[in-house]
Scaffold this motif. Structure first.
Motif, PDB file in Angstrom:
ATOM      1  N   PHE A 248       0.856  -1.179   0.000  1.00  0.00           N
ATOM      2  CA  PHE A 248       0.000   0.000   0.000  1.00  0.00           C
ATOM      3  C   PHE A 248       0.898   1.236   0.000  1.00  0.00           C
ATOM      4  O   PHE A 248       1.877   1.303   0.746  1.00  0.00           O
ATOM      5  N   ILE A 249       0.565   2.179  -0.864  1.00  0.00           N
ATOM      6  CA  ILE A 249       1.359   3.395  -0.977  1.00  0.00           C
ATOM      7  C   ILE A 249       0.464   4.580  -0.627  1.00  0.00           C
ATOM      8  O   ILE A 249      -0.650   4.681  -1.129  1.00  0.00           O
ATOM      9  N   GLY A 250       0.990   5.451   0.215  1.00  0.00           N
ATOM     10  CA  GLY A 250       0.181   6.565   0.703  1.00  0.00           C
ATOM     11  C   GLY A 250       0.190   7.767  -0.208  1.00  0.00           C
ATOM     12  O   GLY A 250       0.567   8.863   0.175  1.00  0.00           O
ATOM     13  N   GLY A 251      -0.223   7.546  -1.436  1.00  0.00           N
ATOM     14  CA  GLY A 251      -0.260   8.631  -2.419  1.00  0.00           C
ATOM     15  C   GLY A 251       1.031   8.682  -3.211  1.00  0.00           C
ATOM     16  O   GLY A 251       2.123   8.502  -2.660  1.00  0.00           O
ATOM     17  N   GLY A 252       0.904   8.870  -4.510  1.00  0.00           N
ATOM     18  CA  GLY A 252       2.092   8.907  -5.361  1.00  0.00           C
ATOM     19  C   GLY A 252       2.248  10.264  -6.025  1.00  0.00           C
ATOM     20  O   GLY A 252       3.199  10.988  -5.768  1.00  0.00           O
ATOM     21  N   PHE A 253       1.342  10.553  -6.929  1.00  0.00           N
ATOM     22  CA  PHE A 253       1.269  11.846  -7.626  1.00  0.00           C
ATOM     23  C   PHE A 253       2.454  12.148  -8.527  1.00  0.00           C
ATOM     24  O   PHE A 253       2.645  13.279  -8.948  1.00  0.00           O
ATOM     25  N   GLY A 254       3.278  11.173  -8.820  1.00  0.00           N
ATOM     26  CA  GLY A 254       4.364  11.395  -9.779  1.00  0.00           C
ATOM     27  C   GLY A 254       5.752  11.209  -9.217  1.00  0.00           C
ATOM     28  O   GLY A 254       6.524  10.396  -9.730  1.00  0.00           O
ATOM     29  N   PRO A 255       6.113  11.943  -8.163  1.00  0.00           N
ATOM     30  CA  PRO A 255       7.493  11.834  -7.692  1.00  0.00           C
ATOM     31  C   PRO A 255       7.894  10.443  -7.201  1.00  0.00           C
ATOM     32  O   PRO A 255       9.083  10.147  -7.109  1.00  0.00           O
ATOM     33  N   LYS A 256       6.952   9.589  -6.902  1.00  0.00           N
ATOM     34  CA  LYS A 256       7.334   8.242  -6.476  1.00  0.00           C
ATOM     35  C   LYS A 256       7.669   7.354  -7.678  1.00  0.00           C
ATOM     36  O   LYS A 256       7.839   6.147  -7.535  1.00  0.00           O
ATOM     37  N   ILE A 257       7.777   7.951  -8.839  1.00  0.00           N
ATOM     38  CA  ILE A 257       8.236   7.167  -9.984  1.00  0.00           C
ATOM     39  C   ILE A 257       9.502   7.781 -10.568  1.00  0.00           C
ATOM     40  O   ILE A 257       9.788   7.672 -11.747  1.00  0.00           O
ATOM     41  N   MET A 258      10.308   8.391  -9.723  1.00  0.00           N
ATOM     42  CA  MET A 258      11.609   8.853 -10.177  1.00  0.00           C
ATOM     43  C   MET A 258      12.546   7.678  -9.989  1.00  0.00           C
ATOM     44  O   MET A 258      12.454   6.981  -8.990  1.00  0.00           O
ATOM     45  N   MET A 259      13.410   7.426 -10.959  1.00  0.00           N
ATOM     46  CA  MET A 259      14.350   6.320 -10.770  1.00  0.00           C
ATOM     47  C   MET A 259      15.753   6.804 -11.122  1.00  0.00           C
ATOM     48  O   MET A 259      15.923   7.361 -12.175  1.00  0.00           O
ATOM     49  N   PHE A 260      16.684   6.516 -10.360  1.00  0.00           N
ATOM     50  CA  PHE A 260      16.618   5.989  -9.010  1.00  0.00           C
ATOM     51  C   PHE A 260      16.896   7.109  -8.025  1.00  0.00           C
ATOM     52  O   PHE A 260      17.826   7.872  -8.226  1.00  0.00           O
ATOM     53  N   TYR A 261      16.115   7.147  -6.979  1.00  0.00           N
ATOM     54  CA  TYR A 261      16.499   8.015  -5.877  1.00  0.00           C
ATOM     55  C   TYR A 261      17.733   7.393  -5.227  1.00  0.00           C
ATOM     56  O   TYR A 261      17.885   6.160  -5.199  1.00  0.00           O
ATOM     57  N   PRO A 262      18.598   8.246  -4.652  1.00  0.00           N
ATOM     58  CA  PRO A 262      19.808   7.718  -4.011  1.00  0.00           C
ATOM     59  C   PRO A 262      19.511   6.607  -3.009  1.00  0.00           C
ATOM     60  O   PRO A 262      20.208   5.585  -2.967  1.00  0.00           O
ATOM     61  N   ASP A 263      18.463   6.783  -2.225  1.00  0.00           N
ATOM     62  CA  ASP A 263      18.133   5.775  -1.209  1.00  0.00           C
ATOM     63  C   ASP A 263      17.788   4.433  -1.844  1.00  0.00           C
ATOM     64  O   ASP A 263      18.097   3.380  -1.295  1.00  0.00           O
ATOM     65  N   GLU A 264      17.148   4.467  -3.001  1.00  0.00           N
ATOM     66  CA  GLU A 264      16.762   3.216  -3.656  1.00  0.00           C
ATOM     67  C   GLU A 264      17.988   2.441  -4.152  1.00  0.00           C
ATOM     68  O   GLU A 264      17.964   1.218  -4.241  1.00  0.00           O
ATOM     69  N   VAL A 265      19.036   3.191  -4.481  1.00  0.00           N
ATOM     70  CA  VAL A 265      20.267   2.558  -4.945  1.00  0.00           C
ATOM     71  C   VAL A 265      21.094   2.070  -3.757  1.00  0.00           C
ATOM     72  O   VAL A 265      21.703   1.004  -3.792  1.00  0.00           O
ATOM     73  N   LEU A 266      21.102   2.896  -2.683  1.00  0.00           N
ATOM     74  CA  LEU A 266      22.045   2.655  -1.593  1.00  0.00           C
ATOM     75  C   LEU A 266      21.600   1.569  -0.614  1.00  0.00           C
ATOM     76  O   LEU A 266      22.415   0.766  -0.168  1.00  0.00           O
TER      77      LEU A 266
ATOM     78  N   GLY B 101     -14.789   7.591   1.246  1.00  0.00           N
ATOM     79  CA  GLY B 101     -14.109   8.641   1.983  1.00  0.00           C
ATOM     80  C   GLY B 101     -12.614   8.415   2.137  1.00  0.00           C
ATOM     81  O   GLY B 101     -11.975   9.063   2.962  1.00  0.00           O
ATOM     82  N   LEU B 102     -12.057   7.502   1.366  1.00  0.00           N
ATOM     83  CA  LEU B 102     -10.616   7.279   1.437  1.00  0.00           C
ATOM     84  C   LEU B 102     -10.104   6.824   0.076  1.00  0.00           C
ATOM     85  O   LEU B 102     -10.829   6.172  -0.674  1.00  0.00           O
ATOM     86  N   GLN B 103      -8.900   7.203  -0.227  1.00  0.00           N
ATOM     87  CA  GLN B 103      -8.267   6.706  -1.453  1.00  0.00           C
ATOM     88  C   GLN B 103      -7.020   5.919  -1.074  1.00  0.00           C
ATOM     89  O   GLN B 103      -7.079   4.711  -0.927  1.00  0.00           O
ATOM     90  N   CYS B 104      -5.883   6.612  -0.877  1.00  0.00           N
ATOM     91  CA  CYS B 104      -4.701   5.837  -0.482  1.00  0.00           C
ATOM     92  C   CYS B 104      -4.854   5.324   0.943  1.00  0.00           C
ATOM     93  O   CYS B 104      -4.212   4.374   1.342  1.00  0.00           O
ATOM     94  N   GLY B 105      -5.663   6.001   1.736  1.00  0.00           N
ATOM     95  CA  GLY B 105      -5.928   5.532   3.089  1.00  0.00           C
ATOM     96  C   GLY B 105      -4.866   5.876   4.102  1.00  0.00           C
ATOM     97  O   GLY B 105      -4.953   5.464   5.255  1.00  0.00           O
ATOM     98  N   PHE B 106      -3.869   6.656   3.707  1.00  0.00           N
ATOM     99  CA  PHE B 106      -2.794   6.953   4.652  1.00  0.00           C
ATOM    100  C   PHE B 106      -3.254   7.914   5.738  1.00  0.00           C
ATOM    101  O   PHE B 106      -2.887   7.776   6.898  1.00  0.00           O
ATOM    102  N   CYS B 107      -4.063   8.895   5.341  1.00  0.00           N
ATOM    103  CA  CYS B 107      -4.553   9.880   6.312  1.00  0.00           C
ATOM    104  C   CYS B 107      -5.700   9.324   7.147  1.00  0.00           C
ATOM    105  O   CYS B 107      -6.094   9.913   8.144  1.00  0.00           O
ATOM    106  N   THR B 108      -6.281   8.215   6.690  1.00  0.00           N
ATOM    107  CA  THR B 108      -7.573   7.757   7.197  1.00  0.00           C
ATOM    108  C   THR B 108      -7.592   7.426   8.698  1.00  0.00           C
ATOM    109  O   THR B 108      -8.509   7.869   9.404  1.00  0.00           O
TER     110      THR B 108
END
Ligand code: FES
Ligand code: FES
Lengths: 808, 162
Positions: A248-266, B101-108
């Motif tokens: 489960f990912i708490g929202g993406g909106f774009g920046p979570k698809i940058m490759m590679f963040y330094p942390d992902e490599v390290l 009332g929730l999508q990613c559910g992180f704030c939920t």
């Protein structure tokens, strides 16, 4: 086949886990013996790295290691160029991608210099303070215009300047069109940066298991499969030795698809060296530096119009800020360039951009991905043109819409997927009419009441502020209406895949490679499959974001999940349905045409007691004795892929009524309407939710969210205390209506919707606020986004002092 | 007091009693998530703004990222894991599902805990009251509208419909 679920407001399958706290996010994965990482980051935006002294940190009890670029040896290498430049003629492009840890110099505040690993996060952060970094300051350049000026400090010295790219795309002959125009109107516009602000920060947990020689990485990524492929190749492992899980990912909106963040490599590398699991969870402060940002652009734009408001041509010359590196190639400026054309017939177009490196965090797509800026420019030009020509704002748009028979429409320039920018389908006037009706827009100005409830009480544009004014003080409030159109190229290739399997329990397992960040894929994909297989939507268990479950795929970006993966799910389900019917026909000795598939059972039409359940069929398709016939496969399973030829063009109209307090420049949104065409809709509930969220994001970008960065590249508001996200009292109720022009580019007719809500909001804000203030502050023009209350206050003062003409 | 010298504390969480010894600087949010494994309480900012970490401390909503675990010594804490009832979801949880009332559910989880306490105090709120009560919790996905609808439905007793 009956379509019971497709198009219905189905409640989501994933909600129970999320509502009860059982859903597992990356930071919820706890492995025994885990070490925790923290980064030593640059305090300077630009500087030479003279040395790192970690001796004191290494002595702190609990610290297990401190790593710098030098420790990485051969493993140190710049990240991949994610999107090579489009084949535009005469293009200049210089790829300079981010590095895992700074080596000779730092190029933005927050760039990682060293990583500390310790027994707890608390100790790791203590030890970060112990590390002494010797940085020699260099002059920094944070402003995109300054970055391209003669004599600016150069961020990548070998290039000799900060120019990352230069491209021109044209259609027709703008200059010739300009010569015949009745009105030529030019303005400068700016669109500033913001952050994506997913509520969950980024994080990585890497676990190397020496015995099985397996690496498992939990990552808040939108693209687990490409991360797996990249890690395997960098670490010299087989792809089968690396499993990447995006839970489960708490929202993406774009920046979570940058490759590679330094942390992902390290982190994987450190886990292999120390033979311990290692976790890093970004904190909110870091997020303002270490996660990518977007939207900084400066435009000089011009529109050529005939006296009746027809667009003869548009010219736009802009600079795009890519930050310290440019791993995403030209995706953003090309999106801007293409989206500017909107739903309009623009016969002549000249678009030129420069991309500049600056000493600021890296820029990659955020929800909307360059489209906001294009829409802002075009809609502003139309508004100002209409004002100049004395035309109604809705009317000028209507006159320039592509007609419904103009599709497919070729704009003769290239889109971000390298395919020509061709709109597949659309019908724009009904959306405009619907929005006009819902918002109660009347030509010549705003209406003062809810449509239908015509109350002239507030004519003259003044209302009272009864709720939050002190005591009984009545404040002047001016109302204004805005109405804007936009298109969005969605659902681009290359492809996604899905595997559907009927299990012996009679339940269905659906696996796809895309990750999911709250878009409801556990439900919308299940709806598609359930309809084909005649099972309940809750009988389809959807697995996403785990590379062990599905090998192939790209990721969740460009509003493509539902379009591309959704159609792959459909194709796989269709194939399994065929297998089910073939097998049942063999067993029941009945022709396939006479079979029906409902409620998990294959029945024979007209013979009520002849049937076989899906579970039993699944068992009999996987026999323990005997042979599977040549040319057939065991099991009721199929894997399918879908790759659209090009993107599907979604479109829409947003409208709103605002009231502005002219004394304080506070803006309140009274009503908001979205009329949207995203092709066929799988689940209206989910689509509405996506639109609401996008609008809220757009409202933040337009009015609240601003990164306060000085000329030295130092950010002054890296917290949610100072960087204001819209709250429940800032976002109005949003009314939505759907128009449906199915996309001919995929069997389900879907167009993407993930970004639509956010795209036109700034343009809308600008128009509505100008409308509200047209008498109070004549000549006021909104040309810069975000339009904070402070900036609006200054604009009002300026216009009232008669200074609103500059830039004309 | 040495910041790393462990201190013994006793708390009751969702009706269960725990005794642990913790560093004085350990945040209540980290304590719940890491020491007790109650990872439904989320951390979005660690500076008291986003509300994702909201839990009930002796019945009052607090931001677990702004409280040290040692400060909770002797208290009773409610987290999202304790909301469910024997017969299924809490009516507010059910209303969230019903209204999307929730999508990613992180704030939920933080929003649920804030709203549980709010509805206790204001059982029949207006939309504006709901929005104001909600304005201390950030959500990037939903635009809040369907959260507001969920809370209103729960208040009207409609959310729990089976
Ligand atoms: S994590 Fe506690 S308020 Fe944000
Ligand atoms: S549902 Fe994603 S932050 Fe609220």
């Amino acid at each position: 086949m009956s379509s019971r679920y497709f198009g219905a407001r189905i409640r989501r399958n994933e909600d129970e886990a999320l509502l009860t706290g059982r859903a597992t996010f990356v930071d919820d994965v706890q492995l025994p013996g885990t070490l925790h990482a923290a980064f030593v980051r640059s305090d300077l935006a630009h500087g030479l790295l003279r040395g790192v002294d970690a001796a004191a940190a290494l002595e702190r009890p609990g610290v297990m290691g401190v790593f710098t670029a030098a420790d990485l040896g051969e493993y140190w290498q710049p990240g991949p160029l994610l999107v090579p430049p489009a084949p535009i003629e005469g293009l200049t492009f210089h790829a300079r991608t981010q590095v895992p840890l700074a080596r000779e110099k730092v190029r933005h505040v927050g760039e990682p210099i060293a990583v500390v690993v310790a027994e707890s996060r608390y100790v790791a952060e203590d030890a970060v303070e112990d590390v002494i970094v010797d940085l020699e300051p260099l002059e920094a350049v944070a402003d995109v215009r300054a970055a391209l000026a003669e004599g600016a400090p150069v961020i990548h010295e070998d290039l000799g300047s900060n120019l990352a790219a230069h491209a021109v795309q044209t259609k027709g002959d703008y200059d010739a069109a300009r010569a015949t125009a009745d009105l030529v109107l030019g303005r400068d516009f700016t669109y500033d940066r913001g952050v994506s602000a997913a509520m969950e920060n980024r994080g990585v947990l890497a676990q190397w298991d020496e015995r099985s020689a397996q690496l498992t990485v939990w990552d808040t990524t939108q693209a687990p499969i490409p991360i797996r492929n990249g890690l395997a190749s960098m670490l010299g492992l087989s792809e089968s030795q690396v499993r990447v899980v995006a839970p489960f990912i708490g929202g993406g909106f774009g920046p979570k698809i940058m490759m590679f963040y330094p942390d992902e490599v390290l982190l994987p590398w450190i886990s292999m060296r120390l033979d311990r699991p290692v976790k890093w969870i970004e904190d909110r402060f870091e997020n303002f530096f270490s996660t990518t940002q977007e939207r900084g652009q400066l435009h000089e734009a011009e529109i050529a119009l005939s006296s009746d408001g027809r667009i003869l041509g548009v010219k736009d010359v802009f600079v795009h800020d890519t930050g310290a590196y440019d791993p995403y190639g030209l995706t953003l400026p090309i999106n801007t360039q293409c989206t500017l054309l909107g739903p309009y017939d623009v016969p002549n177009y000249y678009s030129e951009f420069r991309v500049a490196f600056t000493n600021r965090p890296i820029v990659t797509p955020i929800r909307g991905a360059g489209r906001q800026q294009g829409v802002f420019i075009m809609e502003r030009l139309l508004d100002l043109g209409a004002r100049e020509l004395g035309l109604d704002r809705a009317e000028i748009r209507r006159r320039n819409f592509l007609s419904p028979d103009a599709f497919p429409h070729d704009h003769e320039i290239l889109f971000q997927d390298f395919a020509p920018l061709v709109y597949d389908s659309g019908d724009y006037e009904p959306a405009l009419d619907k929005a006009i009706e819902l918002i109660g827009y009347e030509p010549e100005g705003p209406v003062q009441s809810e449509p239908g409830g015509a109350s002239p009480a507030e004519d003259g544009g003044e209302g009272t502020d009864g709720e939050d004014g002190e005591g009984s003080s009545r404040r002047k409030r001016l109302r204004g209406t805005g109405i804007v159109s936009y298109i969005e190229g969605t659902g681009i290739g290359p492809y996604e895949g899905a595997r559907v399997r009927v299990e012996a329990s009679g339940k269905v397992c659906l696996v796809t490679g895309v990750g999911t960040q709250g878009q409801g894929h556990f439900t919308s994909f299940a709806q598609i499959v359930a309809d084909q297989l005649g099972v309940g939507v809750t009988d389809v268990r959807v697995v996403t974001g785990d590379t062990r479950e599905f090998h192939w795929g790209t990721g969740t970006f460009a509003s493509r999940g539902a379009v591309v993966a959704g159609n792959a799910c459909h194709a796989a389900a269709v194939a399994v349905r065929e297998k089910i019917l073939r097998k049942a026909s063999e067993i029941l000795e009945v022709a396939e045409e006479d079979l029906m598939l409902t409620e998990g059972v294959v029945r024979v039409q007209g013979v009520p007691d002849l049937s076989i359940g899906l579970g039993e069929l699944a068992l009999r398709s996987n026999p323990l004795r005997g042979a599977v016939e040549p040319g057939t496969e065991p099991g009721l399973e199929a894997t399918s892929y879908f790759g659209p030829r090009r993107g599907a063009t979604a479109s829409g109209v947003h409208a709103m009524v605002v009231s502005v307090d002219p004394e304080t420049a506070m803006v309140e949104i009274e009503r908001y309407v979205v009329v949207h065409d995203c092709g066929t809709v799988i689940n209206p509930l989910i689509v509405e939710g996506q639109i609401h969220g996008g609008v809220a994001h757009g409202i933040g970008n337009a009015f609240y969210e601003e990164l306060d960065c000085d000329s030295e590249g130092q950010l002054h508001n890296a917290s949610f205390m100072d960087y204001l996200l819209p709250t429940a009292t800032d976002v109005p109720p949003i009314r939505t209506a759907h128009i449906e022009t199915p996309s001919p580019l995929n069997p389900l007719g879907i167009k993407g919707v993930g970004e639509a809500g956010a795209i036109p909001v700034a343009a809308l804000f600008a128009q509505a606020v100008e409308d509200a203030l047209k008498e109070w502050a004549p000549g006021l023009e909104v040309r810069d986004i975000p339009l904070s209350p402070n900036r609006l206050f200054a604009l009002i003062e300026e216009a009232r002092a008669g200074g609103g003409e500059e830039g004309a | 007091m040495d910041a790393t010298q462990a201190v013994a504390i006793r708390v009751t969480v969702n009706g269960e009693r725990y005794e642990r010894s913790v560093e004085p600087r350990l945040l209540l949010s980290d304590f719940l998530r890491q020491e007790l494994g109650l990872s439904g309480t989320h951390v979005g900012c660690e500076h008291g703004v986003c509300g994702a970490c909201t839990v009930l401390l002796d019945g009052q909503p607090v931001r677990a990222c702004l409280v040290f675990a040692v400060q909770a010594d002797g208290s009773s804490i409610g987290t999202v894991e304790g909301l469910e009832r024997d017969d299924g979801l809490h009516p507010l949880q059910a209303a969230f599902k019903e209204a999307h009332g929730l999508q990613c559910g992180f704030c939920t989880p933080g929003i649920l805990m804030t709203m549980v306490a709010f509805l206790d105090e204001v059982p029949d709120p207006t939309e504006l009251e709901v929005r104001e009560a909600l304005s201390g919790n950030l959500c990037r996905c939903t635009g809040y509208q369907k959260i507001v609808e969920a809370v209103e439905a729960a208040a009207a007793g409609l959310g729990g419909k089976p």
